[in-house]
Design a protein around this motif. Structure first.
Motif, PDB file in Angstrom:
ATOM      1  N   ILE A 204       0.842  -1.201   0.000  1.00 23.09           N
ATOM      2  CA  ILE A 204       0.000   0.000   0.000  1.00 23.09           C
ATOM      3  C   ILE A 204       0.875   1.248   0.000  1.00 23.09           C
ATOM      4  O   ILE A 204       0.607   2.216  -0.731  1.00 23.09           O
ATOM      5  CB  ILE A 204      -0.959  -0.009   1.210  1.00 23.09           C
ATOM      6  CG1 ILE A 204      -1.960  -1.158   1.063  1.00 23.09           C
ATOM      7  CG2 ILE A 204      -1.683   1.325   1.352  1.00 23.09           C
ATOM      8  CD1 ILE A 204      -2.801  -1.409   2.300  1.00 23.09           C
ATOM      9  N   THR A 205       1.940   1.243   0.793  1.00 28.01           N
ATOM     10  CA  THR A 205       2.858   2.378   0.821  1.00 28.01           C
ATOM     11  C   THR A 205       3.531   2.545  -0.529  1.00 28.01           C
ATOM     12  O   THR A 205       3.641   3.661  -1.052  1.00 28.01           O
ATOM     13  CB  THR A 205       3.910   2.197   1.939  1.00 28.01           C
ATOM     14  OG1 THR A 205       3.238   2.187   3.191  1.00 28.01           O
ATOM     15  CG2 THR A 205       4.938   3.310   1.925  1.00 28.01           C
ATOM     16  N   LEU A 206       3.975   1.446  -1.122  1.00 29.82           N
ATOM     17  CA  LEU A 206       4.625   1.514  -2.431  1.00 29.82           C
ATOM     18  C   LEU A 206       3.671   2.085  -3.480  1.00 29.82           C
ATOM     19  O   LEU A 206       4.057   2.909  -4.310  1.00 29.82           O
ATOM     20  CB  LEU A 206       5.113   0.127  -2.849  1.00 29.82           C
ATOM     21  CG  LEU A 206       5.910   0.074  -4.147  1.00 29.82           C
ATOM     22  CD1 LEU A 206       7.160   0.929  -4.061  1.00 29.82           C
ATOM     23  CD2 LEU A 206       6.268  -1.364  -4.475  1.00 29.82           C
ATOM     24  N   ASP A 207       2.391   1.681  -3.444  1.00 31.94           N
ATOM     25  CA  ASP A 207       1.399   2.219  -4.376  1.00 31.94           C
ATOM     26  C   ASP A 207       1.235   3.730  -4.199  1.00 31.94           C
ATOM     27  O   ASP A 207       1.137   4.478  -5.184  1.00 31.94           O
ATOM     28  CB  ASP A 207       0.045   1.530  -4.191  1.00 31.94           C
ATOM     29  CG  ASP A 207       0.055   0.086  -4.674  1.00 31.94           C
ATOM     30  OD1 ASP A 207       0.963  -0.293  -5.450  1.00 31.94           O
ATOM     31  OD2 ASP A 207      -0.859  -0.663  -4.266  1.00 31.94           O
ATOM     32  N   ALA A 208       1.190   4.185  -2.951  1.00 31.33           N
ATOM     33  CA  ALA A 208       1.035   5.619  -2.682  1.00 31.33           C
ATOM     34  C   ALA A 208       2.255   6.397  -3.166  1.00 31.33           C
ATOM     35  O   ALA A 208       2.117   7.480  -3.759  1.00 31.33           O
ATOM     36  CB  ALA A 208       0.806   5.860  -1.185  1.00 31.33           C
ATOM     37  N   ILE A 209       3.442   5.858  -2.943  1.00 33.55           N
ATOM     38  CA  ILE A 209       4.659   6.513  -3.434  1.00 33.55           C
ATOM     39  C   ILE A 209       4.627   6.562  -4.953  1.00 33.55           C
ATOM     40  O   ILE A 209       4.963   7.581  -5.573  1.00 33.55           O
ATOM     41  CB  ILE A 209       5.923   5.803  -2.908  1.00 33.55           C
ATOM     42  CG1 ILE A 209       6.047   5.982  -1.392  1.00 33.55           C
ATOM     43  CG2 ILE A 209       7.177   6.332  -3.610  1.00 33.55           C
ATOM     44  CD1 ILE A 209       7.124   5.135  -0.738  1.00 33.55           C
ATOM     45  N   GLY A 210       4.197   5.464  -5.570  1.00 31.84           N
ATOM     46  CA  GLY A 210       4.085   5.426  -7.029  1.00 31.84           C
ATOM     47  C   GLY A 210       3.126   6.478  -7.553  1.00 31.84           C
ATOM     48  O   GLY A 210       3.405   7.149  -8.562  1.00 31.84           O
ATOM     49  N   GLN A 211       1.975   6.649  -6.888  1.00 33.82           N
ATOM     50  CA  GLN A 211       1.020   7.682  -7.296  1.00 33.82           C
ATOM     51  C   GLN A 211       1.632   9.075  -7.145  1.00 33.82           C
ATOM     52  O   GLN A 211       1.432   9.939  -8.007  1.00 33.82           O
ATOM     53  CB  GLN A 211      -0.265   7.580  -6.462  1.00 33.82           C
ATOM     54  CG  GLN A 211      -1.164   6.457  -6.865  1.00 33.82           C
ATOM     55  CD  GLN A 211      -1.615   6.578  -8.313  1.00 33.82           C
ATOM     56  OE1 GLN A 211      -2.150   7.607  -8.733  1.00 33.82           O
ATOM     57  NE2 GLN A 211      -1.363   5.546  -9.091  1.00 33.82           N
TER      58      GLN A 211
ATOM     59  N   SER B 125       0.412  14.472  -5.388  1.00 32.13           N
ATOM     60  CA  SER B 125      -0.699  13.786  -4.739  1.00 32.13           C
ATOM     61  C   SER B 125      -0.428  12.290  -4.729  1.00 32.13           C
ATOM     62  O   SER B 125      -0.131  11.704  -5.767  1.00 32.13           O
ATOM     63  CB  SER B 125      -2.006  14.042  -5.488  1.00 32.13           C
ATOM     64  OG  SER B 125      -3.020  13.187  -4.989  1.00 32.13           O
ATOM     65  N   ALA B 126      -0.554  11.691  -3.557  1.00 30.25           N
ATOM     66  CA  ALA B 126      -0.430  10.239  -3.430  1.00 30.25           C
ATOM     67  C   ALA B 126      -1.799   9.578  -3.592  1.00 30.25           C
ATOM     68  O   ALA B 126      -1.920   8.361  -3.452  1.00 30.25           O
ATOM     69  CB  ALA B 126       0.178   9.878  -2.075  1.00 30.25           C
ATOM     70  N   GLY B 127      -2.831  10.380  -3.849  1.00 32.93           N
ATOM     71  CA  GLY B 127      -4.173   9.842  -4.019  1.00 32.93           C
ATOM     72  C   GLY B 127      -4.763   9.366  -2.709  1.00 32.93           C
ATOM     73  O   GLY B 127      -4.395   9.822  -1.630  1.00 32.93           O
ATOM     74  N   ARG B 128      -5.666   8.406  -2.800  1.00 35.24           N
ATOM     75  CA  ARG B 128      -6.311   7.843  -1.613  1.00 35.24           C
ATOM     76  C   ARG B 128      -5.441   6.704  -1.096  1.00 35.24           C
ATOM     77  O   ARG B 128      -5.039   5.835  -1.853  1.00 35.24           O
ATOM     78  CB  ARG B 128      -7.697   7.335  -1.967  1.00 35.24           C
ATOM     79  CG  ARG B 128      -8.468   6.800  -0.783  1.00 35.24           C
ATOM     80  CD  ARG B 128      -9.939   6.684  -1.086  1.00 35.24           C
ATOM     81  NE  ARG B 128     -10.587   7.978  -1.228  1.00 35.24           N
ATOM     82  CZ  ARG B 128     -10.886   8.790  -0.208  1.00 35.24           C
ATOM     83  NH1 ARG B 128     -10.594   8.441   1.021  1.00 35.24           N
ATOM     84  NH2 ARG B 128     -11.491   9.938  -0.417  1.00 35.24           N
ATOM     85  N   THR B 129      -5.147   6.750   0.212  1.00 36.24           N
ATOM     86  CA  THR B 129      -4.337   5.701   0.831  1.00 36.24           C
ATOM     87  C   THR B 129      -4.807   5.459   2.254  1.00 36.24           C
ATOM     88  O   THR B 129      -5.445   6.323   2.860  1.00 36.24           O
ATOM     89  CB  THR B 129      -2.830   6.049   0.805  1.00 36.24           C
ATOM     90  OG1 THR B 129      -2.076   4.938   1.323  1.00 36.24           O
ATOM     91  CG2 THR B 129      -2.518   7.288   1.619  1.00 36.24           C
ATOM     92  N   SER B 130      -4.483   4.305   2.777  1.00 36.96           N
ATOM     93  CA  SER B 130      -4.819   4.005   4.166  1.00 36.96           C
ATOM     94  C   SER B 130      -3.582   4.077   5.063  1.00 36.96           C
ATOM     95  O   SER B 130      -3.690   3.933   6.273  1.00 36.96           O
ATOM     96  CB  SER B 130      -5.443   2.608   4.275  1.00 36.96           C
ATOM     97  OG  SER B 130      -4.533   1.636   3.796  1.00 36.96           O
TER      98      SER B 130
ATOM     99  N   ASP C 221       1.937   6.832   6.854  1.00 32.68           N
ATOM    100  CA  ASP C 221       3.397   6.858   6.766  1.00 32.68           C
ATOM    101  C   ASP C 221       3.901   6.890   5.327  1.00 32.68           C
ATOM    102  O   ASP C 221       5.057   7.200   5.077  1.00 32.68           O
ATOM    103  CB  ASP C 221       3.982   5.651   7.504  1.00 32.68           C
ATOM    104  CG  ASP C 221       5.464   5.811   7.777  1.00 32.68           C
ATOM    105  OD1 ASP C 221       5.880   6.915   8.190  1.00 32.68           O
ATOM    106  OD2 ASP C 221       6.213   4.837   7.557  1.00 32.68           O
ATOM    107  N   ALA C 222       3.046   6.595   4.365  1.00 30.29           N
ATOM    108  CA  ALA C 222       3.459   6.646   2.964  1.00 30.29           C
ATOM    109  C   ALA C 222       3.801   8.064   2.528  1.00 30.29           C
ATOM    110  O   ALA C 222       4.671   8.266   1.673  1.00 30.29           O
ATOM    111  CB  ALA C 222       2.349   6.090   2.070  1.00 30.29           C
ATOM    112  N   LEU C 223       3.146   9.052   3.116  1.00 24.79           N
ATOM    113  CA  LEU C 223       3.344  10.436   2.682  1.00 24.79           C
ATOM    114  C   LEU C 223       4.728  10.980   3.011  1.00 24.79           C
ATOM    115  O   LEU C 223       5.404  11.516   2.131  1.00 24.79           O
ATOM    116  CB  LEU C 223       2.238  11.326   3.244  1.00 24.79           C
ATOM    117  CG  LEU C 223       0.817  10.874   2.879  1.00 24.79           C
ATOM    118  CD1 LEU C 223      -0.213  11.782   3.512  1.00 24.79           C
ATOM    119  CD2 LEU C 223       0.627  10.783   1.384  1.00 24.79           C
ATOM    120  N   PRO C 224       5.227  10.848   4.258  1.00 21.31           N
ATOM    121  CA  PRO C 224       6.598  11.312   4.500  1.00 21.31           C
ATOM    122  C   PRO C 224       7.635  10.508   3.716  1.00 21.31           C
ATOM    123  O   PRO C 224       8.658  11.051   3.295  1.00 21.31           O
ATOM    124  CB  PRO C 224       6.793  11.165   6.006  1.00 21.31           C
ATOM    125  CG  PRO C 224       5.667  10.341   6.501  1.00 21.31           C
ATOM    126  CD  PRO C 224       4.566  10.444   5.495  1.00 21.31           C
TER     127      PRO C 224
END
Length: 196
Positions: A66-73, A88-93, A96-99
């Motif tokens: 999930i973190t990898l997907d958010a970083i990819g976005q 934008s990382a889009g929608r994530t749960s 910690d993906a954002l920092p």
């Protein structure tokens, strides 16, 4: 936290020492970003009690799918103006993906300041980083977003949360998410324009 433990002469067990040492390591990017003497001293104090095998396991498991997907976005949705990047990382749960995305994108050639945002539940979460010594990113993020939520931080890193209330987009509502995203891009770049 370590200073409090030492000042109050509280017992330090292996689990706590490991967690605190990992936190220091993570927030300083392996002692490479803005490390203070206090952080070095705290790490030295914690090192003797920390579980080295657990630290290695944590260091080798930096993110989930999930973190990898958010970083990819964030990589795909990045916009750069001069030395500033907003993504934008889009929608994530995973908050910690954002920092992690902000840190990762700070390595892009020519970029010295990053702001990454994402939709988590009914809020926009933000994470920002800078290497530009003229920018106090905590003040920039506070100026741009604190009136609508809670935002701020330090000279080199900052974050924030802006509740969306009735404007919370559903997972299927790409139009609302797009409109809100454009507003965040605009606010972030407006606040950073002096340094881009």
């Amino acid at each position: 936290m370590v200073e409090y433990l030492r000042a109050l002469d509280l017992a330090l067990d292996e689990q706590l020492a490991t967690a605190l040492l990992f936190g220091i390591r993570r927030e300083t990017l392996g002692f490479m970003r803005g490390v203070t003497e206090a952080e070095y001293a705290a790490a030295q104090y914690l090192h003797a009690e920390a579980d080295k095998d657990t630290l290695r396991t944590l260091a080798d498991s930096l993110f989930t799918g999930i973190t990898l997907d958010a970083i990819g976005q964030a990589v795909l949705n990045r916009r750069v103006r001069g030395s500033c990047l907003v993504a934008s990382a889009g929608r994530t749960s995973e908050r910690d993906a954002l920092p992690q995305a902000a840190d990762y994108l700070l390595n892009l050639e020519g970029v010295s300041t990053t702001v990454v945002f994402g939709f988590i539940d009914d809020s926009i979460h933000l994470s920002a980083r800078t290497r530009n010594t003229h920018v106090h990113i905590g003040e920039v993020i506070e100026e741009a977003f604190d009136d609508d939520g809670s935002a701020g931080g330090h000279r080199e890193m900052a974050g924030g949360v802006v509740p969306l209330g009735p404007f919370t987009p559903s997972e299927a509502d790409e139009t609302v998410e797009g409109i809100v995203s454009e507003a965040v891009y605009s606010r972030a770049f407006d606040a950073l324009q002096e340094w881009c």
